[in-house]
Design an enzyme around this catalytic site. Sequence first.
Site, PDB file in Angstrom:
ATOM      1  N   ARG A  31      66.369 -53.254   4.010  1.00 22.13           N
ATOM      2  CA  ARG A  31      67.184 -52.602   5.033  1.00 22.13           C
ATOM      3  C   ARG A  31      67.226 -53.439   6.317  1.00 22.13           C
ATOM      4  NH1 ARG A  31      62.270 -50.277   6.275  1.00 22.13           N
ATOM      5  NH2 ARG A  31      62.038 -49.261   8.288  1.00 22.13           N
ATOM      6  N   CYS A  52      33.921 -58.125  33.855  1.00 22.99           N
ATOM      7  CA  CYS A  52      33.737 -57.629  32.485  1.00 22.99           C
ATOM      8  C   CYS A  52      32.347 -57.012  32.334  1.00 22.99           C
ATOM      9  CB  CYS A  52      33.899 -58.790  31.508  1.00 22.99           C
ATOM     10  SG  CYS A  52      33.341 -58.393  29.858  1.00 22.99           S
ATOM     11  N   CYS A  55      30.114 -59.327  29.801  1.00 24.72           N
ATOM     12  CA  CYS A  55      29.736 -60.712  30.076  1.00 24.72           C
ATOM     13  C   CYS A  55      28.260 -60.781  30.514  1.00 24.72           C
ATOM     14  CB  CYS A  55      30.635 -61.302  31.165  1.00 24.72           C
ATOM     15  SG  CYS A  55      32.154 -62.027  30.527  1.00 24.72           S
ATOM     16  N   HIS A 115      33.659 -64.836  27.099  1.00 24.14           N
ATOM     17  CA  HIS A 115      34.618 -63.743  27.257  1.00 24.14           C
ATOM     18  C   HIS A 115      35.941 -64.023  26.529  1.00 24.14           C
ATOM     19  CE1 HIS A 115      36.267 -60.272  29.433  1.00 24.14           C
ATOM     20  NE2 HIS A 115      37.369 -60.982  29.581  1.00 24.14           N
ATOM     21  N   ASN A 153      36.782 -52.784  16.862  1.00 20.93           N
ATOM     22  CA  ASN A 153      38.160 -52.483  17.244  1.00 20.93           C
ATOM     23  C   ASN A 153      38.635 -53.683  18.009  1.00 20.93           C
ATOM     24  OD1 ASN A 153      38.492 -49.882  16.359  1.00 20.93           O
ATOM     25  ND2 ASN A 153      37.663 -48.993  18.230  1.00 20.93           N
ATOM     26  N   GLY A 159      43.231 -49.726  20.779  1.00 15.62           N
ATOM     27  CA  GLY A 159      42.436 -48.896  21.680  1.00 15.62           C
ATOM     28  C   GLY A 159      41.163 -49.572  22.136  1.00 15.62           C
ATOM     29  N   SER A 161      38.788 -51.448  24.507  1.00 14.29           N
ATOM     30  CA  SER A 161      38.764 -51.326  25.958  1.00 14.29           C
ATOM     31  C   SER A 161      38.587 -52.667  26.668  1.00 14.29           C
ATOM     32  CB  SER A 161      37.621 -50.389  26.351  1.00 14.29           C
ATOM     33  OG  SER A 161      36.391 -50.891  25.848  1.00 14.29           O
ATOM     34  N   HIS A 164      36.516 -58.946  25.607  1.00 19.43           N
ATOM     35  CA  HIS A 164      35.263 -59.652  25.307  1.00 19.43           C
ATOM     36  C   HIS A 164      34.883 -59.362  23.840  1.00 19.43           C
ATOM     37  CE1 HIS A 164      31.509 -61.524  26.977  1.00 19.43           C
ATOM     38  NE2 HIS A 164      31.189 -61.244  25.723  1.00 19.43           N
ATOM     39  N   HIS A 166      33.445 -58.085  20.806  1.00 15.10           N
ATOM     40  CA  HIS A 166      32.363 -57.120  20.578  1.00 15.10           C
ATOM     41  C   HIS A 166      32.738 -56.125  19.489  1.00 15.10           C
ATOM     42  CE1 HIS A 166      35.038 -54.678  23.059  1.00 15.10           C
ATOM     43  NE2 HIS A 166      34.397 -53.619  22.618  1.00 15.10           N
ATOM     44  N   GLN A 168      30.885 -52.350  17.429  1.00 14.09           N
ATOM     45  CA  GLN A 168      30.013 -51.201  17.676  1.00 14.09           C
ATOM     46  C   GLN A 168      29.265 -50.840  16.398  1.00 14.09           C
ATOM     47  OE1 GLN A 168      31.361 -47.864  19.980  1.00 14.09           O
ATOM     48  NE2 GLN A 168      33.331 -48.831  20.367  1.00 14.09           N
ATOM     49  N   HIS A 281      31.368 -51.235   4.789  1.00 11.49           N
ATOM     50  CA  HIS A 281      30.918 -50.077   4.027  1.00 11.49           C
ATOM     51  C   HIS A 281      29.772 -50.534   3.130  1.00 11.49           C
ATOM     52  CE1 HIS A 281      34.781 -47.445   4.442  1.00 11.49           C
ATOM     53  NE2 HIS A 281      33.944 -47.307   5.450  1.00 11.49           N
ATOM     54  N   LYS A 311      53.118 -50.576  12.853  1.00 11.86           N
ATOM     55  CA  LYS A 311      53.392 -49.525  11.867  1.00 11.86           C
ATOM     56  C   LYS A 311      52.774 -48.229  12.364  1.00 11.86           C
ATOM     57  CE  LYS A 311      52.613 -47.814   7.249  1.00 11.86           C
ATOM     58  NZ  LYS A 311      53.922 -47.179   7.076  1.00 11.86           N
TER      59      LYS A 311
HETATM   60  P1  H2U Z   1      35.682 -50.467  22.225  1.00  8.07           P
HETATM   61  O1  H2U Z   1      35.001 -51.344  21.213  1.00  8.07           O
HETATM   62  O2  H2U Z   1      36.585 -49.474  21.570  1.00  8.07           O
HETATM   63  O3  H2U Z   1      36.338 -51.269  23.279  1.00  8.07           O
HETATM   64  O4  H2U Z   1      34.517 -49.645  22.947  1.00  8.07           O
HETATM   65  C1  H2U Z   1      33.557 -50.229  23.783  1.00  8.07           C
HETATM   66  C2  H2U Z   1      32.410 -49.282  23.982  1.00  8.07           C
HETATM   67  O5  H2U Z   1      31.627 -49.738  25.102  1.00  8.07           O
HETATM   68  C3  H2U Z   1      32.818 -47.858  24.296  1.00  8.07           C
HETATM   69  O6  H2U Z   1      32.361 -47.037  23.253  1.00  8.07           O
HETATM   70  C4  H2U Z   1      31.060 -48.634  25.744  1.00  8.07           C
HETATM   71  C5  H2U Z   1      32.117 -47.537  25.622  1.00  8.07           C
HETATM   72  O7  H2U Z   1      31.495 -46.275  25.561  1.00  8.07           O
HETATM   73  N1  H2U Z   1      30.709 -49.008  27.118  1.00  8.07           N
HETATM   74  C6  H2U Z   1      29.391 -49.026  27.519  1.00  8.07           C
HETATM   75  O8  H2U Z   1      28.505 -48.673  26.730  1.00  8.07           O
HETATM   76  N2  H2U Z   1      29.052 -49.435  28.793  1.00  8.07           N
HETATM   77  C7  H2U Z   1      29.965 -49.805  29.732  1.00  8.07           C
HETATM   78  O9  H2U Z   1      29.596 -50.188  30.833  1.00  8.07           O
HETATM   79  C8  H2U Z   1      31.416 -49.681  29.439  1.00  8.07           C
HETATM   80  C9  H2U Z   1      31.782 -49.344  28.031  1.00  8.07           C
HETATM   81 ZN    ZN Z   2      33.259 -60.678  29.252  1.00  9.06          ZN
END
Ligand code: H2U
Ligand code: ZN
Length: 352
Positions: A31, A52, A55, A115, A153, A159, A161, A164, A166, A168, A281, A311
């Site tokens: 399409r 940051c 950092c 960073h 992420n 999303g 934040s 840098h 990183h 979780q 996983h 998407k």
């Molecule tokens: P993202 O990976 O979605 O960007 O999330 C970053 C995490 O960093 C987020 O869960 C934490 C937020 O709670 N954070 C801290 O622990 N300390 C900070 O000073 C800012 C963000």
């Molecule tokens: Zn940084």
Amino acid sequence: MTKLNINETPHRRYNPLTGEWILVSPHRTKRPWKGKSEQENIQDKLQYDPNCYLCPANIRANGIKNPDYKNTFVFKNDFAALLPDSGQDEFNHKNLLKAQGVEGTSRVICFSPRHDLTLAEMSTEEIKMVISLWINQTRELGQKYKWIQIFENKGAIMGCSNPHPHGQIWTGSELPNEAKKEMKNQGEYFEKNKTQLLIDYAKIEQNEKKRIVAENSEWMVVVPFWATWPYETLLLPKKQVARLSDLTKNQINELSNILKIFLVKYDNLFSISFPYTMGWHQAPFQKENSEYWTLHAHFYPPLLRSATVKKFMVGYEMLAEAQRDITAEQAADTLKQLSEIHYKLNRNRENK
Ligand code: H2U
Ligand code: ZN
């Protein structure tokens, strides 16, 4: 009866890990499309950003100062979604209103003091330090929690934040939904066949060679037959291993190599730092045998046609089931053809 042609006609594909189906509509790729195609902002990022919170030696939101770390760095999330002492009480009203307490912990893991880097732009030696971190965290947290969710992420569109590099780790006393589905399906498959679902799947991919994006002696990256997101990939070991903490030295080396190669390809797809959510996983930490479970990582990128055309999982997807247009085979072919040299390095060469 019409014979099913999975390259041409609408069909549904089965995801044996989750037991769910997805609708594939290959005919729709014909399409017309009038989307915009944008150029990335090529502005180079700072190696160190004084604003940051990740950092080295900077102050985080709650006033704590980061160490002047040189490789990787882990800290307890200052806004943790799970808490270690919240209790595991249950609540049940007529089997319709149910709740349960869940205990856990959330940590933030910095991949590099730089960073401006991402995993795709780090060296394999640096990536190996991230793998060591994943392994050590798994070992430590597995003593206490059933489920260890390591994830990243990446990109504002997902999303994230902060650019840098990183990820979780969230851990919990209860198995989350995705874990439960994969446990059930891998467990039932193993009971029936005495072989592992994902190892058998890797063998099919190895034979068919239609969906492999990259591979080496220990790992392969495929766009799974049942992929939902356009450029979704699945990173699989070739030999059975249940958890990151069980990887051999060779598996670790080859993991850093394959991550480097296919993450560079991801960036090269639209010549941008490719956004995604990725996560490991691994077998839940429960007493039973974990032979049925094969360690793997999912990469879910949201982009479809360009750096900005995303998407959306809306409409039919939210109300009925997931749907895609380009087939897994087409997506794998596109990714496979891409260079293993990062586009920024190519650009620097051209500018010289
Ligand atoms: P993202 O990976 O979605 O960007 O999330 C970053 C995490 O960093 C987020 O869960 C934490 C937020 O709670 N954070 C801290 O622990 N300390 C900070 O000073 C800012 C963000
Ligand atoms: Zn940084």
